[in-house]
Motif scaffolding. Structure first.
Motif, mmCIF file in Angstrom:
data_model
loop_
_atom_site.group_PDB
_atom_site.id
_atom_site.type_symbol
_atom_site.label_atom_id
_atom_site.label_comp_id
_atom_site.label_asym_id
_atom_site.label_seq_id
_atom_site.Cartn_x
_atom_site.Cartn_y
_atom_site.Cartn_z
ATOM 1 N N THR A 101 -20.645 20.134 -10.929
ATOM 2 C CA THR A 101 -20.513 20.719 -9.593
ATOM 3 C C THR A 101 -21.639 21.681 -9.229
ATOM 4 O OG1 THR A 101 -19.213 22.571 -10.447
ATOM 5 C CG2 THR A 101 -17.990 20.603 -9.757
ATOM 6 N N GLY A 102 -22.395 22.117 -10.217
ATOM 7 C CA GLY A 102 -23.422 23.115 -9.936
ATOM 8 C C GLY A 102 -22.831 24.484 -9.676
ATOM 9 N N ARG A 103 -21.606 24.701 -10.129
ATOM 10 C CA ARG A 103 -20.920 25.961 -9.811
ATOM 11 C C ARG A 103 -20.495 26.702 -11.072
ATOM 12 N NH1 ARG A 103 -17.154 24.611 -4.505
ATOM 13 N NH2 ARG A 103 -18.428 22.894 -3.766
ATOM 14 N N ASN A 104 -20.444 28.005 -10.961
ATOM 15 C CA ASN A 104 -19.847 28.879 -11.956
ATOM 16 C C ASN A 104 -18.361 28.512 -12.075
ATOM 17 O OD1 ASN A 104 -18.077 31.418 -12.216
ATOM 18 N ND2 ASN A 104 -20.050 32.126 -13.005
ATOM 19 N N PRO A 105 -17.752 28.634 -13.280
ATOM 20 C CA PRO A 105 -16.331 28.270 -13.425
ATOM 21 C C PRO A 105 -15.411 28.958 -12.410
ATOM 22 C CG PRO A 105 -17.312 28.606 -15.585
ATOM 23 C CD PRO A 105 -18.366 29.000 -14.583
ATOM 24 N N GLY A 106 -15.741 30.187 -12.036
ATOM 25 C CA GLY A 106 -14.903 30.873 -11.062
ATOM 26 C C GLY A 106 -14.944 30.223 -9.690
ATOM 27 N N ASN A 107 -15.947 29.388 -9.454
ATOM 28 C CA ASN A 107 -16.073 28.747 -8.145
ATOM 29 C C ASN A 107 -15.714 27.264 -8.155
ATOM 30 O OD1 ASN A 107 -16.844 31.176 -7.065
ATOM 31 N ND2 ASN A 107 -19.035 30.812 -7.421
ATOM 32 N N HIS A 108 -15.421 26.694 -9.353
ATOM 33 C CA HIS A 108 -14.748 25.377 -9.358
ATOM 34 C C HIS A 108 -13.329 25.502 -9.904
ATOM 35 C CE1 HIS A 108 -15.562 25.003 -13.672
ATOM 36 N NE2 HIS A 108 -16.869 24.970 -13.484
ATOM 37 N N SER B 7 -13.383 21.471 -5.894
ATOM 38 C CA SER B 7 -14.829 21.553 -5.786
ATOM 39 C C SER B 7 -15.375 20.180 -5.365
ATOM 40 C CB SER B 7 -15.403 21.973 -7.146
ATOM 41 O OG SER B 7 -16.789 22.113 -7.069
ATOM 42 N N VAL B 8 -16.672 19.993 -5.500
ATOM 43 C CA VAL B 8 -17.283 18.704 -5.159
ATOM 44 C C VAL B 8 -18.309 18.350 -6.238
ATOM 45 C CG1 VAL B 8 -18.599 17.391 -3.460
ATOM 46 C CG2 VAL B 8 -17.029 19.183 -2.691
ATOM 47 N N PRO B 9 -18.059 17.289 -7.012
ATOM 48 C CA PRO B 9 -19.077 16.865 -7.986
ATOM 49 C C PRO B 9 -20.350 16.407 -7.282
ATOM 50 C CG PRO B 9 -16.958 15.804 -8.419
ATOM 51 C CD PRO B 9 -16.851 16.452 -7.076
ATOM 52 N N VAL B 10 -21.467 16.542 -7.951
ATOM 53 C CA VAL B 10 -22.758 16.238 -7.338
ATOM 54 C C VAL B 10 -22.840 14.799 -6.867
ATOM 55 C CG1 VAL B 10 -23.867 15.737 -9.571
ATOM 56 C CG2 VAL B 10 -25.273 16.443 -7.635
ATOM 57 N N LEU C 153 -25.967 25.624 -17.098
ATOM 58 C CA LEU C 153 -25.312 24.364 -16.751
ATOM 59 C C LEU C 153 -25.216 24.126 -15.238
ATOM 60 C CD1 LEU C 153 -22.672 24.270 -19.582
ATOM 61 C CD2 LEU C 153 -24.268 22.419 -19.051
ATOM 62 N N PRO C 154 -24.945 25.147 -14.410
ATOM 63 C CA PRO C 154 -24.914 24.889 -12.960
ATOM 64 C C PRO C 154 -26.285 24.539 -12.361
ATOM 65 C CG PRO C 154 -23.664 26.865 -13.490
ATOM 66 C CD PRO C 154 -24.430 26.493 -14.735
ATOM 67 N N ASP C 155 -27.365 24.647 -13.139
ATOM 68 C CA ASP C 155 -28.692 24.337 -12.586
ATOM 69 C C ASP C 155 -28.944 22.828 -12.456
ATOM 70 O OD1 ASP C 155 -29.155 27.055 -12.614
ATOM 71 O OD2 ASP C 155 -30.460 27.027 -14.377
ATOM 72 N N PHE C 156 -28.231 22.017 -13.237
ATOM 73 C CA PHE C 156 -28.559 20.592 -13.275
ATOM 74 C C PHE C 156 -28.298 19.900 -11.935
ATOM 75 C CE2 PHE C 156 -28.371 21.630 -17.704
ATOM 76 C CZ PHE C 156 -29.351 20.835 -18.268
ATOM 77 N N ALA C 157 -27.142 20.176 -11.333
ATOM 78 C CA ALA C 157 -26.795 19.478 -10.088
ATOM 79 C C ALA C 157 -27.767 19.809 -8.946
ATOM 80 C CB ALA C 157 -25.353 19.803 -9.697
#
Lengths: 545, 71
Positions: free
Chosen positions: A59-66, A93-96, A488-492
């Motif tokens: 998702t490109g998100r911090n766990p608190g935001n997914h 959330s929304v997967p990439v 990890l959120p950088d990949f998306a």
């Protein structure tokens, strides 16, 4: 750029293992990626558990935001939990691959947790090893599943049967043979997907390293209490042999891809030996933060579970019945829908006196919730929250193992410092990071007099020592850099940028311009995802009719 | 080519386009929906019925086998 982006995940590979393989000349593709592209490490989530980590990757998100804080999620203001699946991630959330789909790009996904039900976005999606049912479809479109079964001989979605701690050599040999066979099959599937199912974005994850390293902790670590030098001689090279399989696959992909394509290889966390476990709910009970009902039945069960069931457990474990009994207990909800085994046999969530409980945990990994007054029987008013939390934090940091004498908890982090705010209503209040060698266990059933125990696996990923995974980037747009740290959120967002898709504003991660020559403009795409979901739902209903 | 929408639909899509990120106007939303629907219909059978429901019991067993639930 407008080429394709290939991302391969090797779950649980520690950076030092790959570095050793490169130095020994056994991983030529990794060596080439490091030489011609960028290498570094991937920083995991807190705690470094795959479900949280891959959710942030996707998702490109911090766990608190997914909102996927663990394999199982606590409900808002509730004490119960539900297991995560792909619908959870899509709802929260929304997967990439949905953003890419909304912009007309095809994605190919294999074994990214949580993966079931598989996404129906353009391209293909094979679900993951944890959330996929034992029977039924694991792939979308269904023709892909047929193709895999006809041409590669199948795809094992149940790799964990008989997965014990591997301390018996016959068992260890069988487990390793099985995991190697599964991974050889997965690599054949991956080659089929890359060769014949064209996509702009591939995200293919291999679970093999994590599976193998879980049962080799005592083999690889000479100081492990169960270490056996002869076993180490026979099996100590297995992780490197496995990496050689992936290295051959990565090399095969490198030979095929075009100048404008990009390749990334990562792991979601590292791996290390585990010596002891701590049951946090039992510790909370002994420290006075968690209380049990005072009714006679609970007290009787408490006595029986602490003092009588040891003998029963021993006999039933020999018959492989005890874990089945406990799982039956864990599954009962107590809602009257079936026999309530928890009520009959064990100390469980139903025996907790919530009105007298200040803190509790609901899953492995060290996340603690305070029983604040937004819960049904909340015991902590806002005015006492900080005082209770701070006192608990200090006591947690002071826990020592009674025999080893060492500190068990390395650090205790505040939930708001670790996690974003979107899902703050279900956010843990504290997160304990254990010292290396300790694992914080899932406490569904508890012996109130036993806080410490033997680990279920001799290797795992629990502490700051296992927070780093591998990172390699290669291909036309890749820069020649070394020693980068990627979150990890950088990949998306980086993948979006490589594909000339605006980076969704909702993604927390950064476009890694230090790794790739990309621009990385931001945009708002959630409306397009929503429209695409609506269209797919309507057309799906039409097809069903 | 301009997409001519009936007035009532155009009005509704205009409101939706205002609410949803990523669309400039009613026409761009309508074109996106039509293109998307056509693509989904071309993909044929299987869209919308990919999976059975998740099985919590299986998930629990696997997490226990992995050591994330107490053995």
């Amino acid at each position: 750029m407008t080429g394709s982006v290939y991302v391969f995940g090797l779950d649980g590979v520690p950076p030092e293992l790959v570095e050793r393989g490169i130095d020994a000349g056994r991983l030529p593709s990794f060596a080439r990626m490091a030489e011609e592209g960028t290498d570094g490490t991937t920083r995991s989530t807190v705690p470094p558990l795959s479900m949280i980590a891959w959710s942030s990757f996707a998702t490109g998100r911090n766990p608190g935001n997914h909102g996927v804080y663990n394999f199982m999620l606590k409900g808002e203001g509730e004490y119960g939990t539900e297991f995560v699946n792909a619908d959870t991630l899509r709802e929260q959330s929304v997967p990439v691959w949905e953003y890419l789909d909304a912009e007309g790009r095809r994605s190919g996904v294999m074994n990214v947790m949580p993966g079931y039900p598989p996404s129906e976005t353009a391209g293909f999606h094979i679900s993951d090893n944890i959330t996929t049912p034992s029977t039924g479809s694991y792939a979308f479109p269904e023709e892909l599943q047929t193709d895999i079964e006809e041409r590669v001989g199948g795809y094992d979605i149940d790799p964990y049967e008989g997965y014990d701690d591997g301390t018996d050599e016959d068992s260890l040999r069988g487990l390793l043979d099985n995991f190697f066979e599964i991974e050889r099959n997965r690599i054949e599937v991956a080659k089929l997907l890359v060769a014949e199912y064209p996509c702009e974005f591939y995200s293919l994850v291999f679970q093999g390293p994590d599976n193998v390293l879980h049962v080799l902790g005592h083999v690889l670590d000479e100081t492990h209490p169960k270490h056996d030098p002869e076993l180490a001689e026979r099996y100590g090279d297995k992780p490197m042999e496995l990496l050689e399989l992936y290295d051959e696959f990565v090399g095969w992909v490198m030979d095929r891809i075009d100048e404008e394509d990009a390749l990334m290889v990562l792991s979601d966390h590292g791996h290390g030996p585990i010596y002891r476990t701590i049951n946090l709910n039992s510790w909370l009970y002994q420290a006075g933060y968690l209380d049990l009902e005072s009714r006679p039945w609970t007290r009787l069960k408490q006595f029986g579970y602490n003092h009588v069931y040891d003998a029963v457990e021993s006999v039933m474990s020999d018959l492989n019945l005890f874990s089945k009994l406990k799982m039956g207990v864990a599954r009962t909800s107590g809602d009257g829908a079936g026999p309530d085994l928890a009520e009959l046999l064990t100390i469980s969530r139903k025996d907790v006196d919530w009105s007298q409980t200040a803190a509790f945990t609901v899953a492995s990994g060290g996340q603690i919730y305070l029983n604040t007054d937004d819960h049904d029987e909340g015991a902590i008013p806002p005015g006492r929250y900080e005082a209770v939390r701070e006192r608990l934090r200090e006591e947690l940091l002071a826990i020592e193992h009674p025999e080893r004498g060492d500190r068990v908890i390395d650090s205790v982090l505040y939930g708001e410092d670790v996690y974003g705010d979107e899902y703050d209503a279900t956010r843990p209040d504290l997160v304990c990071m254990p010292a290396p060698g300790y694992q914080i266990q899932y406490p569904q059933t508890m012996k109130t007099d036993r806080v410490f125990g033997e680990p279920p696996k001799t290797g795992s990923h629990t502490s700051m020592n296992e927070m780093q995974g591998i990172f390699y980037a290669w291909g036309g747009p890749a820069r020649d850099e070394s020693g980068v740290t990627v979150e990890l959120p950088d990949f998306a967002p980086t993948a979006c940028s490589l594909l000339d898709v605006p980076v969704p504003e909702e993604m927390d991660g950064s476009v890694r311009r230090d790794v790739f020559d990309v621009r990385g403009e931001r945009g708002r795409l959630d409306g397009r995802v929503e429209a695409k979901r609506a269209v797919r739902s309507v057309v799906g209903d039409l097809s069903a009719d | 080519m301009t997409l001519e929408l009936p007035t009532d639909i155009s009005d509704r899509y205009e409101l939706l386009a205002d609410d949803l990120d990523g669309f400039d106007d009613a026409e761009s939303l309508a074109r996106y929906v039509l293109d998307g629907a056509a693509a989904e219909l071309e993909r044929g059978d299987g869209v919308g019925d990919a999976a059975d429901s998740a099985d919590d019991g299986v998930v629990e067993d696997r997490l226990e086998q992995l050591g994330y639930l107490e053995k």
